[in-house]
Design an enzyme around this catalytic site. Sequence first.
Site, short mmCIF file in Angstrom:
data_model
loop_
_atom_site.label_atom_id
_atom_site.label_comp_id
_atom_site.label_asym_id
_atom_site.label_seq_id
_atom_site.Cartn_x
_atom_site.Cartn_y
_atom_site.Cartn_z
CG ASP A 23 37.33 38.57 45.00
OD1 ASP A 23 37.42 38.21 43.77
OD2 ASP A 23 36.44 38.71 45.66
CG HIS A 46 25.79 23.82 40.30
ND1 HIS A 46 24.85 24.29 39.27
CD2 HIS A 46 26.14 25.02 40.77
CE1 HIS A 46 24.51 25.76 39.09
NE2 HIS A 46 25.27 26.20 39.98
CB CYS A 78 38.03 35.36 55.54
SG CYS A 78 37.58 36.90 54.56
CD GLU A 93 36.78 41.17 48.62
OE1 GLU A 93 37.02 39.96 48.41
OE2 GLU A 93 35.65 41.57 48.90
C1 PEP Z 1 38.02 36.43 49.16
O1 PEP Z 1 37.79 36.96 48.00
O2 PEP Z 1 38.91 35.80 49.36
C2 PEP Z 1 36.69 36.16 49.70
C3 PEP Z 1 36.84 35.55 50.97
O3 PEP Z 1 35.55 36.53 49.39
P1 PEP Z 1 34.69 35.74 48.16
O4 PEP Z 1 35.63 34.41 47.89
O5 PEP Z 1 33.41 35.23 48.57
O6 PEP Z 1 34.77 36.49 47.02
MG MG Z 2 35.91 38.12 47.67
#
Ligand code: PEP
Ligand code: MG
Length: 575
Positions: free
Chosen positions: A459, A191, A506, A435
């Site tokens: 992921d 955090h 993303c 992912e």
């Molecule tokens: C990812 O897994 O790349 C993603 C964008 O989702 P999160 O980081 O929220 O798991």
């Molecule tokens: Mg993810």
Amino acid sequence: MLALHGTGVSDGIVIGKAFVLQRDLPEIPEYAIPKEYIEEEVTRFQRAVEASRRQLLAIREHIPANAPPEASSFLDAHLLMLDDKMISMAPIDAIRQKQCNAEWSLKTQSDILSAMFEQMDDHYLRNKKTDVNQVVTRILRNLLQQNYDEDEKIAAGAIVVADDLTPADTVMLKHNHVHAFVTSLGGPISHTAILARSLGIPAIVSAHSATRYVRSGEELIVDGKRGMLIIAPDRHIVEEYRRRKKEILRQRRELNRLRTSRAVTRDHRRIMLLANIELPADVRAAAQAGAEGIGLYRTEFLFMNRPAPPNEEEQFRAYVKVVKSLPGKPVTIRTLDLGADKQVDGGRAGATITVNPALGLRAVRLCLHDTSLFRPQLRAILRASVYGDVRMMIPMLSSQDEIFRVLDLLEETKSELKRSRVKFNPKIPVGGMIEVPAAAISADLFAPYLDFFSIGTNDLIQYTLAIDRVDDAVNYLYDPLHPSVLRLIDITIQAGKKARIPVAMCGEMAGDPRYTSLLLGLGLTEFSMHPVTLLEVKKIVRDSNVGELTRFAKRVMKIRDIREVHTLVEKLNQR
Ligand code: PEP
Ligand code: MG
């Protein structure tokens, strides 16, 4: 001069004087309380709890107006813990039953709680253990009449060095205009680290033994990007860092000029640069960086730090707020991605802790398992869809069947809304996150049922390389340039092209300027990232020629030696 290496968690260079924050607790006194003084001892304990509450409330008052919402939610979590029976009542029972002093009784209870947390594998609960320890320490210090005010009189401009800092400390540091901090302990996703980034305080964590080597008043250099702490630097090192600092500021000013320019390559390819957000308040940073919309809205953050999940109405209001603050721009709302390291009270009552949470009932699996959690979200997203360009995105898909089940539920929800004459966009685009390796390999099978793909490299890398993304011990294996990762990205982009659906990325890789050129060469046209790096990525895009990069990417994909891939990509980035 001495240099210590830690993990840089918040960028920036700071040169200044050290303030070492000693937070050692003295020996906890252990003594018996005569029967007639038991109630007095209970009152002494209650007063310490009350003093702790007052201090936390006062810190909350000091949160700067522009601080991210996480700042107050961490404090709220600590305040809630003060009300928890395990912390506020159990020690009182022990004082009465065992006739022991308040410090001893609280320490015993905190050891019991620590042992309980110790046995849990779950990352989120391990974090909670740190929170409990921080709250207990605060009460103990109040019992022992150790003054917190002293700590809080840190000189403005100082660099704070401590073994560990609580999120509450971090807020106070910002309030006191502390310029940077270094801790001996802590990890990059704690955090405190998250807060440092959002509050813009350069910071290094896990700089082991920092408090042993640094003396208050000593000159320090903090390099938050490289995770380097330099103690008592020579004059020419200071000069060198002053120069670098100036250079960083100059680059930032220059990058700011790109805010309103379009992300178009030299050979006229239009690239979309979008932002990732966690909460509606993050939209401001996204807009300031000139993002063309939101490529990932992590809605699970709405469910955190609260005892019950937000209802449909609250979710609807949050989504509409984001959509309205970015008129005409796309907003990609990702459905709940709870589970694994995002186990939250507000998500799933009675959630069980599994041995392998990252492979367990998370994200779309959890939503399909518990539709009472999912249906209100689908309704809220559909209702918000009439206010702008809303898109829905499903996380962690691993089979076609999951797509069918989500689409069936969505159709059912649309019919319900229609019957009640509630407006929504019947053609809302629905995309899927790629992912899980299975999804990338089956991308051509998924494409006919989806309107877009978004590659979640965080992921994807975790599952492809079998490295727990929150486990420090295997972090060294994390490599976005691993051929297996690049091949899965390539398969996904090609499948999207063939099916004529857009492919975005993303995960963190999309916002890391080291990979921009290669991704452009692989044919990626939409990048969604934390707003902090958006302008840097835009600069690379504008200096690129996709034709050239395509040839380069083809070469990279043929290389058989992974070290050579790294060398080649580095060479390209230095051009
Ligand atoms: C990812 O897994 O790349 C993603 C964008 O989702 P999160 O980081 O929220 O798991
Ligand atoms: Mg993810």
